[in-house]
Motif scaffolding. Structure first.
Motif, PDB file in Angstrom:
ATOM      1  N   GLN A 102       0.836  -1.207   0.000  1.00 26.10           N
ATOM      2  CA  GLN A 102       0.000   0.000   0.000  1.00 26.10           C
ATOM      3  C   GLN A 102       0.870   1.256   0.000  1.00 26.10           C
ATOM      4  O   GLN A 102       0.567   2.238  -0.678  1.00 26.10           O
ATOM      5  N   TRP A 103       1.978   1.202   0.746  1.00 21.08           N
ATOM      6  CA  TRP A 103       2.882   2.358   0.799  1.00 21.08           C
ATOM      7  C   TRP A 103       3.505   2.620  -0.573  1.00 21.08           C
ATOM      8  O   TRP A 103       3.583   3.768  -1.029  1.00 21.08           O
ATOM      9  N   MET A 104       3.921   1.568  -1.269  1.00 19.98           N
ATOM     10  CA  MET A 104       4.528   1.749  -2.586  1.00 19.98           C
ATOM     11  C   MET A 104       3.507   2.244  -3.600  1.00 19.98           C
ATOM     12  O   MET A 104       3.836   3.050  -4.486  1.00 19.98           O
ATOM     13  N   ASP A 105       2.271   1.785  -3.459  1.00 15.49           N
ATOM     14  CA  ASP A 105       1.204   2.272  -4.339  1.00 15.49           C
ATOM     15  C   ASP A 105       0.936   3.750  -4.071  1.00 15.49           C
ATOM     16  O   ASP A 105       0.760   4.540  -5.003  1.00 15.49           O
ATOM     17  N   ARG A 106       0.917   4.121  -2.803  1.00 17.23           N
ATOM     18  CA  ARG A 106       0.705   5.526  -2.440  1.00 17.23           C
ATOM     19  C   ARG A 106       1.846   6.388  -2.980  1.00 17.23           C
ATOM     20  O   ARG A 106       1.620   7.482  -3.501  1.00 17.23           O
ATOM     21  N   LEU A 107       3.061   5.891  -2.857  1.00 15.32           N
ATOM     22  CA  LEU A 107       4.221   6.632  -3.339  1.00 15.32           C
ATOM     23  C   LEU A 107       4.146   6.875  -4.841  1.00 15.32           C
ATOM     24  O   LEU A 107       4.457   7.965  -5.318  1.00 15.32           O
TER      25      LEU A 107
END
Length: 222
Positions: A102-107
């Motif tokens: 989720q963090w990489m998608d948000r980034l």
């Protein structure tokens, strides 16, 4: 018969003003950066006087911290949502992977926020009190991750080599580091790298759960 619109109380009006200033500030900071944004521009764009900003906030830094609080609250909701999508009884590897992905998608969708926060950190580094205020708010996500890990340990009756707080700190720091690397070397950071490593880290931590890390052994002897 038309109903009379309820008149706002002073507290309600102040809350609305504050919320509108924060929302506008988020847009201006995203567009201009922290150093490039000004209280005057934020006030005028929101349709308020400069005095309205200073009656709700100490200044630009205080307003930025309010914007950051909203951002962190949104991130916490996003993290919680990743856990709801998992099957009941999912192993910690899967739970941690969901958080990492989720963090990489948000980034990928919001690199500007990372740049903005780095800019503010550089600014706050020269002001210990401001740095502490930012750090307190930033710790919210780390504490949320630690809560997920501790909750899983209680449910599964497992213990890892590192305590939940330490493991959460490592995971959070790794995510931030990858975000910075992705900004300067985007082709070097594949989108599933964080998730792959997190899965491996949790698996290794579980396998060595009965072995106390050397650093903790040394600390215990002091």
């Amino acid at each position: 018969m038309t109903r009379k619109r309820k008149r706002e109380t002073r507290a309600e009006k102040q809350a609305r003003t504050r919320a509108e200033l924060i929302a506008t500030a988020a847009e201006v900071f995203a567009r201009r950066g922290y150093n490039g944004a000004s209280v005057e521009e934020i006030a005028e764009e929101a349709g308020y006087s400069h005095g309205a900003v200073y009656s709700n906030f100490e200044g630009k830094a205080d307003l930025f911290l309010a914007v950051f609080e909203d951002y962190m609250a949104e991130r916490a909701r996003e993290l919680a949502a990743t856990q709801l999508d998992l099957a009941e009884g999912a192993p910690l590897e899967a739970r941690a992977r969901a958080l990492a992905d989720q963090w990489m998608d948000r980034l990928a969708r919001d690199r500007e926020s990372v740049v903005l926060h780095m800019e503010f950190i550089a600014h706050a580094s020269r002001d210990p009190e401001l740095a502490q205020r930012f750090g307190t708010r930033s710790a919210a996500l780390r504490e949320a991750v630690a809560h997920y890990i501790a909750g899983y340990q209680d449910e599964a009756g497992e213990e890892f080599a590192l305590p939940p707080d330490d493991l959460a700190l490592v995971l959070r720091s790794l995510g931030i580091g990858l975000a910075v690397e992705a900004l300067i070397s985007p082709d070097a950071v594949r989108e599933d790298l964080y998730g792959d490593f997190v899965e491996l880290l949790i698996e290794m931590s579980r396998q060595s759960g009965s072995v106390e890390p050397r650093g903790r052994r040394k600390a215990a002897k002091r």
